[in-house]
Design a protein around this motif. Structure first.
Motif, PDB file in Angstrom:
ATOM      1  N   GLY A 167      13.302  13.273   2.103  1.00 56.71           N
ATOM      2  CA  GLY A 167      12.874  14.560   1.600  1.00 56.71           C
ATOM      3  C   GLY A 167      13.154  14.563   0.108  1.00 56.71           C
ATOM      4  N   VAL A 168      13.380  13.366  -0.564  1.00 59.69           N
ATOM      5  CA  VAL A 168      13.432  13.250  -2.036  1.00 59.69           C
ATOM      6  C   VAL A 168      12.190  12.362  -2.815  1.00 59.69           C
ATOM      7  N   ASN A 169      11.777  12.970  -3.904  1.00 53.37           N
ATOM      8  CA  ASN A 169      10.711  12.305  -4.580  1.00 53.37           C
ATOM      9  C   ASN A 169      11.354  10.946  -5.222  1.00 53.37           C
ATOM     10  N   LEU A 170      10.627   9.915  -5.102  1.00 50.59           N
ATOM     11  CA  LEU A 170      10.986   8.858  -5.598  1.00 50.59           C
ATOM     12  C   LEU A 170       9.821   8.554  -6.864  1.00 50.59           C
ATOM     13  N   ILE A 171      10.324   8.386  -8.016  1.00 53.31           N
ATOM     14  CA  ILE A 171       9.394   8.441  -9.117  1.00 53.31           C
ATOM     15  C   ILE A 171       9.454   7.140  -9.713  1.00 53.31           C
TER      16      ILE A 171
ATOM     17  N   ARG B  17      16.401  -5.982   1.742  1.00 56.90           N
ATOM     18  CA  ARG B  17      15.549  -5.836   2.590  1.00 56.90           C
ATOM     19  C   ARG B  17      15.035  -4.275   2.688  1.00 56.90           C
ATOM     20  N   ILE B  18      13.887  -3.988   2.436  1.00 56.48           N
ATOM     21  CA  ILE B  18      13.489  -2.676   2.188  1.00 56.48           C
ATOM     22  C   ILE B  18      11.956  -2.566   3.307  1.00 56.48           C
ATOM     23  N   HIS B  19      12.440  -1.976   4.380  1.00 57.62           N
ATOM     24  CA  HIS B  19      11.078  -1.601   5.200  1.00 57.62           C
ATOM     25  C   HIS B  19      11.590  -0.337   5.804  1.00 57.62           C
ATOM     26  N   PRO B  20      10.495   0.411   6.385  1.00 62.60           N
ATOM     27  CA  PRO B  20      10.666   1.802   6.949  1.00 62.60           C
ATOM     28  C   PRO B  20      11.986   1.922   7.625  1.00 62.60           C
ATOM     29  N   LEU B  21      12.008   0.865   8.862  1.00 62.94           N
ATOM     30  CA  LEU B  21      13.160   0.931   9.804  1.00 62.94           C
ATOM     31  C   LEU B  21      14.418   0.773   8.969  1.00 62.94           C
ATOM     32  N   ARG B  22      14.600  -0.108   8.080  1.00 64.79           N
ATOM     33  CA  ARG B  22      15.835  -0.251   7.381  1.00 64.79           C
ATOM     34  C   ARG B  22      16.056   1.078   6.545  1.00 64.79           C
ATOM     35  N   ILE B  23      15.047   1.598   6.007  1.00 62.83           N
ATOM     36  CA  ILE B  23      15.394   2.855   5.119  1.00 62.83           C
ATOM     37  C   ILE B  23      15.874   3.829   6.152  1.00 62.83           C
ATOM     38  N   GLU B  24      15.532   4.215   7.357  1.00 55.39           N
ATOM     39  CA  GLU B  24      15.769   5.180   8.469  1.00 55.39           C
ATOM     40  C   GLU B  24      17.410   4.642   8.740  1.00 55.39           C
ATOM     41  N   GLU B  25      17.832   3.477   8.802  1.00 53.29           N
ATOM     42  CA  GLU B  25      19.340   3.185   9.050  1.00 53.29           C
ATOM     43  C   GLU B  25      20.005   3.351   7.809  1.00 53.29           C
ATOM     44  N   ALA B  26      19.720   2.881   6.884  1.00 53.11           N
ATOM     45  CA  ALA B  26      20.448   2.936   5.416  1.00 53.11           C
ATOM     46  C   ALA B  26      20.621   4.736   5.280  1.00 53.11           C
TER      47      ALA B  26
ATOM     48  N   GLU C 298       0.929  -1.286   0.076  1.00 52.13           N
ATOM     49  CA  GLU C 298       0.113   0.150  -0.026  1.00 52.13           C
ATOM     50  C   GLU C 298       0.791   1.228  -0.068  1.00 52.13           C
ATOM     51  N   GLY C 299       1.983   1.350  -0.568  1.00 47.22           N
ATOM     52  CA  GLY C 299       2.890   2.417  -0.796  1.00 47.22           C
ATOM     53  C   GLY C 299       3.684   2.625   0.668  1.00 47.22           C
ATOM     54  N   ARG C 300       3.733   1.781   1.505  1.00 43.90           N
ATOM     55  CA  ARG C 300       4.361   1.918   2.835  1.00 43.90           C
ATOM     56  C   ARG C 300       5.765   2.421   2.518  1.00 43.90           C
ATOM     57  N   ASN C 301       6.522   1.650   1.913  1.00 43.60           N
ATOM     58  CA  ASN C 301       7.920   1.871   1.797  1.00 43.60           C
ATOM     59  C   ASN C 301       8.510   3.142   1.162  1.00 43.60           C
ATOM     60  N   ILE C 302       7.590   3.404  -0.051  1.00 47.54           N
ATOM     61  CA  ILE C 302       7.943   4.862  -0.762  1.00 47.54           C
ATOM     62  C   ILE C 302       7.545   5.947   0.063  1.00 47.54           C
ATOM     63  N   ARG C 303       6.504   5.807   0.783  1.00 48.27           N
ATOM     64  CA  ARG C 303       6.041   6.899   1.420  1.00 48.27           C
ATOM     65  C   ARG C 303       7.294   7.253   2.657  1.00 48.27           C
ATOM     66  N   ALA C 304       7.594   5.969   3.503  1.00 48.73           N
ATOM     67  CA  ALA C 304       8.724   6.292   4.283  1.00 48.73           C
ATOM     68  C   ALA C 304      10.048   6.775   3.758  1.00 48.73           C
ATOM     69  N   PHE C 305      10.323   6.313   2.473  1.00 50.25           N
ATOM     70  CA  PHE C 305      11.786   6.687   1.818  1.00 50.25           C
ATOM     71  C   PHE C 305      11.613   8.419   1.577  1.00 50.25           C
TER      72      PHE C 305
END
Length: 466
Positions: A185-189, A222-231, A173-180
């Motif tokens: 602060g960058v748009n992912l198209i 592995r792509i999920h919100p917590l992993r995005i913050e760490e990366a 449901e777009g969870r990862n792209i919204r978290a990214f």
């Protein structure tokens, strides 16, 4: 005989007289009786009137007494009220006028909040009917605005190993792209282009950190919100190291010793590697200006090392101007002065745009080298610089409000996302911030179409199980 006859003849008259006298007596007696009755009635009425008059006098005396008592109570109440006000003023440290002004401010704030609640409800109802139309308008505005020149400057293409990776990047449901987008602060198209996604942001430093973040996520899988913050945290540190390296390389390119330059100055200089001015890379422009200035100084018999250093640092303020108000020449000069640069270098920086009259040969040569590097054919594109300035101003406007933690201008300047502190800003205040930012943008900036202001209020609870 004659007397008897007279008496006998006068007896009827006497009788009549006696009858009349008797009748008169009865009339007099009846009249006297009536007078007595009327007098008795008048006496009774007089007694009643006297009793009523006495009662009225008593009530008048009682009313006068109560009036005096009421005046005494009113006086006592006035004294008590004055004493209470003095006590409140001593306790609160406010005069009556100050307390009244504070009460007015509180009432105004409450009225403003109630108005914001009403406006939010009206807008919610309007959005429920016009959401589809709004999407069409925003999409049309973005399509008209995004020219090829702008896209080439603010968009980075990122290749993917396979099409399946797009779904993992988007998430459920777009969870990862919204978290990214919220973290970087960058748009992912993500579009129909096979094996490719695009990173869109006017700030190249932010865009580079996002690119490294996405690169690490795709490599790891592995792509999920917590992993995005760490990366993103690691990528930001990596970009910081790259900035330091770029600053050192620029100093080495002009033959300057890096050990003689303040570390913060080197790092700030390196951030210009990711920035452009009128489409021209700023760090490349500085190195080019330094070489031109050095050659002119050598021709004129002036110390080339000092001139090259001044030319290399003349645009250092462009790395700070979006965070500090004022022109980049004055900002850069103050920054260089604070980090130990010589007076000649500082003066050359502040005078390179003519805002301060150049008083030294070094300042004149820096100004000339800047004009030569920026004025050569194909070096700059003015529309890109105006575009970036507008996006920076968008972020500055939103960042100026209390309770705002982060601001991102996204979607090529068509949307501003404002992250607020949840413990400082409530839902109603968030709506007020969105409205105030939109109003200030309308008044200060010129832009095609419309700009969407989105205020995000998010609270998190973190605990560790040991």
């Amino acid at each position: 005989m004659s007397i008897a006859a007279g008496t006998g003849s006068g007896s009827p008259m006497l009788l009549a007289a006696l009858v009349l006298a008797g009748a008169l007596g009865l009339v007099v007696a009846a009249a006297w009786l009536m007078v007595r009755q009327r007098r008795a009635e008048l006496d009774r009425r007089e007694e009643r009137l006297m009793a009523e008059l006495h009662r009225l006098h008593s009530q008048e005396d009682e009313l006068a007494a109560r009036t005096v008592e009421a005046e005494q109570l009113r006086t006592e109440l006035g004294e008590l009220a004055a004493e209470r006000r003095r006590s409140l003023e001593r306790t609160a440290g406010l005069t009556a006028d100050q307390a009244r002004a504070e009460l007015v401010r509180a009432e105004q704030s409450a009225a403003r909040r109630e108005a914001a609640v009403s406006v939010r409800e009206i807008e919610r109802q309007a959005k429920a009917d016009g959401e589809q139309r709004a999407r069409e308008i925003i999409a049309s505005s973005i399509q008209r605005l995004a020219s090829e020149q702008t896209a080439d400057t603010v968009v980075t293409a990122f290749p993917l190993p396979n099409e399946e990776m797009k779904g993992r990047i988007i998430g459920k449901e777009g969870r990862n792209i919204r978290a990214f987008e919220a973290v970087t602060g960058v748009n992912l198209i993500v579009d129909d282009t096979p094996g490719l996604v695009q990173l869109s942001c006017f700030d190249p430093v932010r865009r580079e950190a996002a690119r490294l973040t996405l690169e690490a996520l795709v490599a790891d899988g592995r792509i999920h919100p917590l992993r995005i913050e760490e990366a993103h945290g690691r990528s930001s540190e990596e970009v910081e190291r790259l900035c330091v390296r770029a600053g050192e390389d620029a100093l080495l390119a002009i033959g300057a010793a890096t050990g003689e330059t303040a570390p913060e100055l080197v790092r700030t200089l390196g951030t210009l590697r990711y920035r452009s001015s009128y489409g021209q890379n700023v760090l490349g422009h500085l190195v080019e200006s330094a070489h031109i200035a050095g050659m002119m100084a050598a021709e004129l018999g002036v110390d080339p090392e000092l001139v090259k250093r001044a030319a290399l640092l003349h645009d250092i303020g462009k790395a700070l101007s979006h965070r500090v108000p004022g022109g980049h020449a004055a900002i850069g000069a103050e920054f260089a002065r604070r980090h130990g640069e010589s007076a000649e270098v500082v003066h050359a920086i502040e005078a390179h745009h003519g805002e301060v009259e150049p008083r030294t040969v070094e300042a004149v040569l820096t100004q000339a080298a800047d004009a030569c590097s920026g004025g050569r054919p194909g070096a700059r594109r003015e529309s890109v610089e105006a575009y970036v300035r507008r996006l920076e101003r968008l972020e500055e406007i939103a960042r100026s409000h209390d309770g705002v933690s982060k601001v991102f201008a996204m979607q090529a300047g068509r949307e501003v996302r404002v992250m607020v502190q949840p413990d400082v800003v409530d839902d109603v205040r968030a709506q007020v911030i969105a409205r105030e930012v939109a109003k200030q943008v309308r008044e200060e900036l010129t832009y095609p179409g419309q700009i969407r202001i989105t205020v995000v209020r998010e609270s998190r609870a973190t605990e560790f199980a040991r």
